[in-house]
Write a protein that holds these residues in place. Sequence first.
Motif, PDB file in Angstrom:
ATOM      1  N   UNK A   1       0.467  -1.114   0.190  1.00 48.90           N
ATOM      2  CA  UNK A   1      -0.034  -0.177  -0.306  1.00 48.90           C
ATOM      3  C   UNK A   1       0.861   1.169  -0.064  1.00 48.90           C
ATOM      4  N   UNK A   2       2.378   1.054   0.071  1.00 48.30           N
ATOM      5  CA  UNK A   2       3.487   2.346   0.354  1.00 48.30           C
ATOM      6  C   UNK A   2       2.735   3.277  -1.369  1.00 48.30           C
ATOM      7  N   UNK A   3       2.842   4.230  -0.722  1.00 44.99           N
ATOM      8  CA  UNK A   3       2.230   5.118  -2.643  1.00 44.99           C
ATOM      9  C   UNK A   3       3.615   5.620  -2.365  1.00 44.99           C
ATOM     10  N   UNK A   4       5.021   5.521  -2.137  1.00 43.01           N
ATOM     11  CA  UNK A   4       6.068   5.567  -2.005  1.00 43.01           C
ATOM     12  C   UNK A   4       6.888   5.032  -0.675  1.00 43.01           C
ATOM     13  N   UNK A   5       7.938   4.588  -1.650  1.00 39.86           N
ATOM     14  CA  UNK A   5       9.315   3.997  -0.239  1.00 39.86           C
ATOM     15  C   UNK A   5      10.216   4.895   0.814  1.00 39.86           C
ATOM     16  N   UNK A   6      10.142   5.917  -0.409  1.00 41.58           N
ATOM     17  CA  UNK A   6      11.626   6.886   0.199  1.00 41.58           C
ATOM     18  C   UNK A   6      10.710   8.484  -0.243  1.00 41.58           C
ATOM     19  N   UNK A   7       9.561   8.736  -0.815  1.00 45.09           N
ATOM     20  CA  UNK A   7       9.198   9.701  -1.514  1.00 45.09           C
ATOM     21  C   UNK A   7       9.442  10.027  -3.008  1.00 45.09           C
ATOM     22  N   UNK A   8       9.897   9.471  -3.968  1.00 47.26           N
ATOM     23  CA  UNK A   8       9.876   9.618  -4.965  1.00 47.26           C
ATOM     24  C   UNK A   8       9.746   8.547  -5.714  1.00 47.26           C
ATOM     25  N   UNK A   9       9.826   7.353  -5.617  1.00 44.34           N
ATOM     26  CA  UNK A   9       9.520   5.729  -6.013  1.00 44.34           C
ATOM     27  C   UNK A   9       8.369   5.614  -5.828  1.00 44.34           C
ATOM     28  N   UNK A  10       7.121   5.101  -6.503  1.00 40.10           N
ATOM     29  CA  UNK A  10       5.893   4.749  -5.512  1.00 40.10           C
ATOM     30  C   UNK A  10       5.850   3.536  -5.640  1.00 40.10           C
ATOM     31  N   UNK A  11       5.092   2.422  -4.378  1.00 43.68           N
ATOM     32  CA  UNK A  11       5.704   0.933  -4.977  1.00 43.68           C
ATOM     33  C   UNK A  11       4.282   0.144  -3.933  1.00 43.68           C
ATOM     34  N   UNK A  12       3.175   0.626  -5.181  1.00 45.65           N
ATOM     35  CA  UNK A  12       2.014   0.115  -4.918  1.00 45.65           C
ATOM     36  C   UNK A  12       1.788  -1.312  -5.909  1.00 45.65           C
ATOM     37  N   UNK A  13       1.268  -2.457  -5.597  1.00 48.07           N
ATOM     38  CA  UNK A  13       1.316  -3.366  -6.245  1.00 48.07           C
ATOM     39  C   UNK A  13       0.065  -4.528  -4.687  1.00 48.07           C
ATOM     40  N   UNK A  14      -0.879  -5.540  -6.328  1.00 47.83           N
ATOM     41  CA  UNK A  14      -1.572  -6.339  -5.602  1.00 47.83           C
ATOM     42  C   UNK A  14      -0.903  -7.258  -6.640  1.00 47.83           C
TER      43      UNK A  14
ATOM     44  N   UNK B   1       7.638  13.130 -11.796  1.00 44.49           N
ATOM     45  CA  UNK B   1       7.714  14.691 -11.446  1.00 44.49           C
ATOM     46  C   UNK B   1       6.979  15.620 -11.465  1.00 44.49           C
ATOM     47  N   UNK B   2       5.219  14.957 -12.254  1.00 44.86           N
ATOM     48  CA  UNK B   2       3.813  16.108 -12.365  1.00 44.86           C
ATOM     49  C   UNK B   2       4.310  16.743 -13.371  1.00 44.86           C
ATOM     50  N   UNK B   3       4.887  15.916 -14.315  1.00 44.69           N
ATOM     51  CA  UNK B   3       5.269  16.610 -15.717  1.00 44.69           C
ATOM     52  C   UNK B   3       3.563  15.779 -16.873  1.00 44.69           C
ATOM     53  N   UNK B   4       2.913  16.689 -17.182  1.00 45.61           N
ATOM     54  CA  UNK B   4       1.885  15.546 -18.329  1.00 45.61           C
ATOM     55  C   UNK B   4       2.355  14.591 -19.132  1.00 45.61           C
ATOM     56  N   UNK B   5       0.942  13.604 -19.571  1.00 47.41           N
ATOM     57  CA  UNK B   5       1.579  13.284 -20.608  1.00 47.41           C
ATOM     58  C   UNK B   5       2.562  11.539 -20.516  1.00 47.41           C
ATOM     59  N   UNK B   6       2.369  10.700 -21.525  1.00 50.70           N
ATOM     60  CA  UNK B   6       3.239   9.266 -20.696  1.00 50.70           C
ATOM     61  C   UNK B   6       4.914   9.877 -21.825  1.00 50.70           C
ATOM     62  N   UNK B   7       5.907   8.972 -20.836  1.00 50.81           N
ATOM     63  CA  UNK B   7       6.975   8.838 -21.499  1.00 50.81           C
ATOM     64  C   UNK B   7       6.583   8.489 -23.003  1.00 50.81           C
TER      65      UNK B   7
END
Length: 185
Positions: free
Chosen positions: A56-69, A153-159
């Motif tokens: 349920x971690x939105x981020x484990x260090x403030x920068x890296x999302x880590x949510x999964x099921x 970082x909030x940049x719109x769109x997909x990379x």
Amino acid sequence: MKKFIIFLLLVVINTSFAQTFIKFNGLTALVGVPNIGIETSIGDKTTFSFDVMASFWKSFDGHHPMQFYTFTPEIRYHFKEKYKGWFVGAHTGPDIYNLQKWNYWNSNNYEHGFGYRIGATVGYNYKITENIRLEAFVGGGWHQGFYKGYYNDGTPGRYEKAKNWNKSGEWLPYRGGLNITYKLN
């Protein structure tokens, strides 16, 4: 859908008459990722296991999302007897994720998607009491993911520029731990 409901009904009926254990992974719990499951007898040396793991971690260090099921149904073969000694298992199951893969940690990219896993598990059951066991296990296999890549970082769109879903397939170790199991019946 009918076949799935019939299968689920058969598992529930079988569970009410067979040895059944609930499981809790103590190692993943230490890092805040609960992994619980149930395992029931379906033959002389075979069992059916189903577990759910969630981060349920939105981020484990403030920068890296880590949510999964992850949802993992597995058929297991026990070499000596059920719930005692070495076993191997074959599994397949779906997953849903919003995470930054390890090879993107030096970037601001993350993936939002779903996938499936097909793999194997090897483990060992150690009997502590008649009702309590420890189960050490590791597993992995092929993961096929379907995702959309976004900027962190909030940049719109997909990379990435895939029309619908980008795809990624790879061999991974994705299961492991030390389950504490308790016999229900």
